[in-house]
Design a protein around this motif. Structure first.
Motif, PDB file in Angstrom:
ATOM      1  N   UNK A  45      60.710 -47.526 -51.102  1.00 15.52           N
ATOM      2  CA  UNK A  45      61.013 -47.284 -52.517  1.00 15.52           C
ATOM      3  C   UNK A  45      61.447 -48.566 -53.228  1.00 15.52           C
ATOM      4  N   UNK A  46      61.948 -49.548 -52.454  1.00 17.92           N
ATOM      5  CA  UNK A  46      62.587 -50.707 -53.073  1.00 17.92           C
ATOM      6  C   UNK A  46      61.595 -51.634 -53.745  1.00 17.92           C
ATOM      7  N   UNK A  47      60.617 -52.133 -52.998  1.00 14.78           N
ATOM      8  CA  UNK A  47      59.684 -53.106 -53.565  1.00 14.78           C
ATOM      9  C   UNK A  47      58.904 -52.585 -54.766  1.00 14.78           C
ATOM     10  N   UNK A  48      58.305 -51.381 -54.681  1.00 16.62           N
ATOM     11  CA  UNK A  48      57.594 -50.877 -55.875  1.00 16.62           C
ATOM     12  C   UNK A  48      58.499 -50.783 -57.098  1.00 16.62           C
ATOM     13  N   UNK A  49      59.748 -50.362 -56.876  1.00 22.89           N
ATOM     14  CA  UNK A  49      60.689 -50.232 -57.971  1.00 22.89           C
ATOM     15  C   UNK A  49      60.945 -51.600 -58.621  1.00 22.89           C
ATOM     16  N   UNK A  50      61.155 -52.615 -57.797  1.00 18.35           N
ATOM     17  CA  UNK A  50      61.410 -53.955 -58.302  1.00 18.35           C
ATOM     18  C   UNK A  50      60.152 -54.555 -58.949  1.00 18.35           C
ATOM     19  N   UNK A  51      59.011 -54.386 -58.283  1.00 18.22           N
ATOM     20  CA  UNK A  51      57.759 -54.943 -58.805  1.00 18.22           C
ATOM     21  C   UNK A  51      57.438 -54.352 -60.174  1.00 18.22           C
ATOM     22  N   UNK A  52      57.662 -53.044 -60.321  1.00 20.86           N
ATOM     23  CA  UNK A  52      57.401 -52.379 -61.607  1.00 20.86           C
ATOM     24  C   UNK A  52      58.222 -53.034 -62.715  1.00 20.86           C
ATOM     25  N   UNK A  53      59.526 -53.253 -62.445  1.00 17.60           N
ATOM     26  CA  UNK A  53      60.383 -53.876 -63.447  1.00 17.60           C
ATOM     27  C   UNK A  53      59.945 -55.308 -63.750  1.00 17.60           C
ATOM     28  N   UNK A  54      59.593 -56.052 -62.695  1.00 15.92           N
ATOM     29  CA  UNK A  54      59.191 -57.454 -62.879  1.00 15.92           C
ATOM     30  C   UNK A  54      57.891 -57.571 -63.670  1.00 15.92           C
ATOM     31  N   UNK A  55      56.927 -56.734 -63.357  1.00 18.75           N
ATOM     32  CA  UNK A  55      55.652 -56.779 -64.067  1.00 18.75           C
ATOM     33  C   UNK A  55      55.827 -56.421 -65.541  1.00 18.75           C
ATOM     34  N   UNK A 108      68.324 -62.648 -52.282  1.00 17.41           N
ATOM     35  CA  UNK A 108      68.847 -62.219 -53.580  1.00 17.41           C
ATOM     36  C   UNK A 108      68.791 -63.356 -54.595  1.00 17.41           C
ATOM     37  N   UNK A 109      69.040 -64.570 -54.122  1.00 16.76           N
ATOM     38  CA  UNK A 109      68.976 -65.713 -55.043  1.00 16.76           C
ATOM     39  C   UNK A 109      67.558 -65.883 -55.607  1.00 16.76           C
ATOM     40  N   UNK A 110      66.544 -65.616 -54.785  1.00 15.63           N
ATOM     41  CA  UNK A 110      65.166 -65.637 -55.282  1.00 15.63           C
ATOM     42  C   UNK A 110      64.976 -64.591 -56.379  1.00 15.63           C
ATOM     43  N   UNK A 111      65.517 -63.427 -56.117  1.00 12.13           N
ATOM     44  CA  UNK A 111      65.416 -62.344 -57.104  1.00 12.13           C
ATOM     45  C   UNK A 111      66.099 -62.736 -58.417  1.00 12.13           C
ATOM     46  N   UNK A 112      67.287 -63.323 -58.317  1.00 10.41           N
ATOM     47  CA  UNK A 112      68.019 -63.711 -59.520  1.00 10.41           C
ATOM     48  C   UNK A 112      67.323 -64.857 -60.265  1.00 10.41           C
ATOM     49  N   UNK A 155      72.174 -55.593 -57.175  1.00  7.28           N
ATOM     50  CA  UNK A 155      71.983 -56.574 -58.233  1.00  7.28           C
ATOM     51  C   UNK A 155      71.099 -56.019 -59.352  1.00  7.28           C
ATOM     52  N   UNK A 156      70.127 -55.213 -58.990  1.00  3.15           N
ATOM     53  CA  UNK A 156      69.319 -54.546 -60.026  1.00  3.15           C
ATOM     54  C   UNK A 156      70.213 -53.679 -60.900  1.00  3.15           C
ATOM     55  N   UNK A 157      71.147 -52.974 -60.244  1.00  6.31           N
ATOM     56  CA  UNK A 157      72.071 -52.110 -60.974  1.00  6.31           C
ATOM     57  C   UNK A 157      72.982 -52.930 -61.883  1.00  6.31           C
ATOM     58  N   UNK A 158      73.451 -54.085 -61.344  1.00  9.45           N
ATOM     59  CA  UNK A 158      74.332 -54.946 -62.137  1.00  9.45           C
ATOM     60  C   UNK A 158      73.618 -55.469 -63.376  1.00  9.45           C
ATOM     61  N   UNK A 159      72.360 -55.863 -63.243  1.00 14.15           N
ATOM     62  CA  UNK A 159      71.586 -56.369 -64.379  1.00 14.15           C
ATOM     63  C   UNK A 159      71.285 -55.247 -65.371  1.00 14.15           C
TER      64      UNK A 159
END
Length: 351
Positions: A167-177, A223-227, A262-266
């Protein structure tokens, strides 16, 4: 299933038990029936040795007959027939073997008179040995079922963990795209930069996909890559402070477990404010717990962005499945600071 008394060293206790029975039997013949100790010894050894051998054969009647309530009568008949045949064979062989070995005149008469008692004793032997075999089968069946249950539970746990991780990667990829799509019109250079950083992040994350556990240091680098990706969108509005104890960097935690925090924090911090937002990351150890805390400023009066709640729910469920403890996530809101703390158990091997 192999014969329970013929595998490994199980034959030794089987023989030992029959030797003890033979000793008691010989002692009874000597004390209560007036036989000489030599005659009592021969009688006891031959008689009990024969039934010891027959006892091994009883296994096959138990093993290859299906216990079914609908066939209970057939089972009883089968055991009665097996008992009768084995006792007749045992008593006949005993008489054939022991009579030439003992020359006392009275002994032949004694053997003849003791036949009913020996037959009854044969029935007792048969019942006890068969009961032991059924107990062994029951224990083996119970043990097999327990092992299968444990395997099924492990497989279920593994599949649930994989589902949660997926569930994690698709959720993040969707937001990033979505973010990249927005940036392509207003800031193409930043969009290209974000694509490059997203590629680096996914390359790292996919490389760790098969590892259930990860080190604190690797997870924070991830996480630093994500940020870095998120900073392309938010620029200087997004600040990060780290306070990670040196002695916990090699400790273990589930991979990608920090990303939803971190997604939640943002989402609830920088999305809902036009001011600069600082996300604080702390990691330390207390007793056998690795404690990781993520805090962010938020506006209590802002209208919260509604979501599906995948992030924190995912974290709670993964930790519960991995460690078997349900209360490893603590959430608090005080003075405009939203804080999430994970308590991750550590073993000696993890440290």
């Amino acid at each position: 299933m192999q014969h329970p008394f013929l595998k490994n060293r199980n034959f030794i206790p089987y023989i030992t038990t029959w030797v003890m029975i033979a000793a008691v039997f010989g002692f009874a013949l000597y004390n209560f029936y007036g036989l000489t100790w030599q005659t009592a010894l021969i009688d006891s050894l031959v008689f009990n040795a024969l039934f010891m051998g027959l006892g091994l054969a009883y296994w096959f009647n138990v093993r290859y007959s299906t216990f079914d309530k609908s066939q209970l009568i057939n089972q009883v008949i089968s055991h009665l027939a097996a008992a009768a045949i084995s006792i007749l064979v045992g008593v006949f062989l005993f008489k054939m073997i022991v009579t030439p070995m003992v020359q006392e005149e009275y002994y032949e008469t004694f053997v003849k008179d003791s036949m009913p008692l020996r037959g009854a004793l044969g029935v007792l032997y048969y019942a006890i040995v068969v009961l032991i075999y059924y107990l062994i089968l029951y224990y083996d069946d119970l043990n097999t079922k327990s092992q299968r249950q444990a395997q099924l539970e492990t497989m279920l746990k593994s599949s649930e963990l994989e589902m949660l991780k997926s569930q994690i990667n698709p959720h993040f990829i969707f937001n990033s795209l979505n973010s990249i799509s927005s940036l392509t019109m207003i800031a193409p250079d930043r969009a290209r930069e974000m694509v490059v950083k997203l590629s680096d992040f996914l390359r790292y994350s996919l490389g760790k996909e098969n590892d259930q556990m990860n080190s604190v240091e690797d997870e924070i680098n991830n996480i630093m890559l994500y940020l870095d990706i998120e900073r392309v969108r938010f620029g200087d509005r997004l600040k990060v402070e780290k306070e990670v104890a040196e002695d916990v960097k090699n400790h273990k935690l589930p991979n990608l477990i920090l990303q939803p925090l971190f997604e939640n924090a943002i989402k609830h911090g920088i999305y809902e404010s036009l001011e600069e937002i600082t996300i604080q990351l702390k990691a330390w150890k207390e007793a056998n717990l690795l404690k990781i805390q993520v805090s962010n400023e938020y506006d209590p009066n802002a209208v919260s962005r509604k979501g599906k709640g995948i992030g924190l729910k995912n974290v709670r469920e993964r930790l519960s499945l991995i460690y078997g403890v349900s209360q490893l996530v603590e959430v608090s809101k005080t003075d405009g600071i939203f804080t999430i703390r994970l308590d991750i158990p550590q073993t000696i091997a993890d440290s």
